[in-house]
Design an enzyme around this catalytic site. Sequence first.
Site, PDB file in Angstrom:
ATOM      1  N   ILE A 105     -15.376 -12.898  58.469  1.00 14.61           N
ATOM      2  CA  ILE A 105     -14.735 -12.563  59.739  1.00 14.61           C
ATOM      3  C   ILE A 105     -14.059 -13.818  60.270  1.00 14.61           C
ATOM      4  O   ILE A 105     -14.699 -14.865  60.406  1.00 14.61           O
ATOM      5  CB  ILE A 105     -15.761 -12.035  60.754  1.00 14.61           C
ATOM      6  N   CYS A 106     -12.749 -13.711  60.499  1.00 15.38           N
ATOM      7  CA  CYS A 106     -11.970 -14.816  61.057  1.00 15.38           C
ATOM      8  C   CYS A 106     -12.054 -16.035  60.132  1.00 15.38           C
ATOM      9  O   CYS A 106     -11.809 -15.921  58.924  1.00 15.38           O
ATOM     10  CB  CYS A 106     -12.450 -15.111  62.477  1.00 15.38           C
ATOM     11  N   THR A 107     -12.434 -17.180  60.642  1.00 13.60           N
ATOM     12  CA  THR A 107     -12.425 -18.401  59.838  1.00 13.60           C
ATOM     13  C   THR A 107     -13.596 -18.485  58.856  1.00 13.60           C
ATOM     14  O   THR A 107     -13.694 -19.464  58.110  1.00 13.60           O
ATOM     15  CB  THR A 107     -12.444 -19.652  60.734  1.00 13.60           C
TER      16      THR A 107
END
Length: 318
Positions: A105-107
């Site tokens: 998720i995301c970074t």
Amino acid sequence: MVVLALNGVIPFELGIPSRVFGRAHDTDGNLLYDVQTCTADGRPVRSDADFSVSVDHGPELLTEADTVVIPASYELGPAYDEGRLPADLERALAFVRPGTRYVSICTGSYILAAAGLLDGLRATTHWRNTEHFQRTYPQVRVDPDVLFVDEGNILTSAGVAAGLDLCLHIVRRDHGSDVANRVARRCVVPPWRDGGQAQYIERPIPETTSESTAATREWALERLGEPLALNRLAAHANMSVRTFTRRFGEEVGTTPNRWLTTRRVDRARQLLETTDLSVDVIAREVGFGTGTSLRQHMGAVLGVPPSAYRRTFRGQAV
């Protein structure tokens, strides 16, 4: 399913897996996922807020995982700065069994890339990091425009709330649209968001205008079985084709044709899951015209033909 919490973890992203997967039930009310959380050493981790996160498990829990989820963190260390895994995470990921599904998720995608899991694959991350991510990991094919990327056993999401989109997609892939839609309703979020993260990227503000493609998109969704050429869409919006295409891209983050294809595939998936209609009939219902065309588009979008999709979600052949 095991969520691996990192130092610097962002609380919102950390909570997404348990919130989404923890609300997925079958028709008898049984939970469909067992979601647990661990850290790389079993000790509490700092969040990016004013509190730490204490967990009940260390990395040994990863040996039991069929899916490992890695939420975003602001303290990625050498995975962000040097393109390599920190030693503690390298030791932790060694517990993961071959064939386990990975989700970032995301970074969190930096961790997957540093582990070599994204080599040669498409992936995404928060739009503010896509250029840095591509420079750091040139072996990864970074797509900066989408909300998430599904590469089979490796899935990555764009920033923040795109983790919701990805987790709902996984529920839909694992258990069908009805279950995913029920989860989305309980979480009070849309089961599917139009477009990609391109619509959220910082850009010069366009000239103020009352023109919008929203009404035309709603109109088109009610007529997916009809021919919907670009000039017809533009005419409904009372715009020139050029203006409509530009405005559509600004609002949705993709082209009208690509958006239409995705909506038609989504409708076809729903009909394959919930009806006994033949592939040819479904193709006409959703606007692809022929079964051959539907097979081509589903193969391009989902990587599977209608027959395989129906067998997966209905347990029967077309």
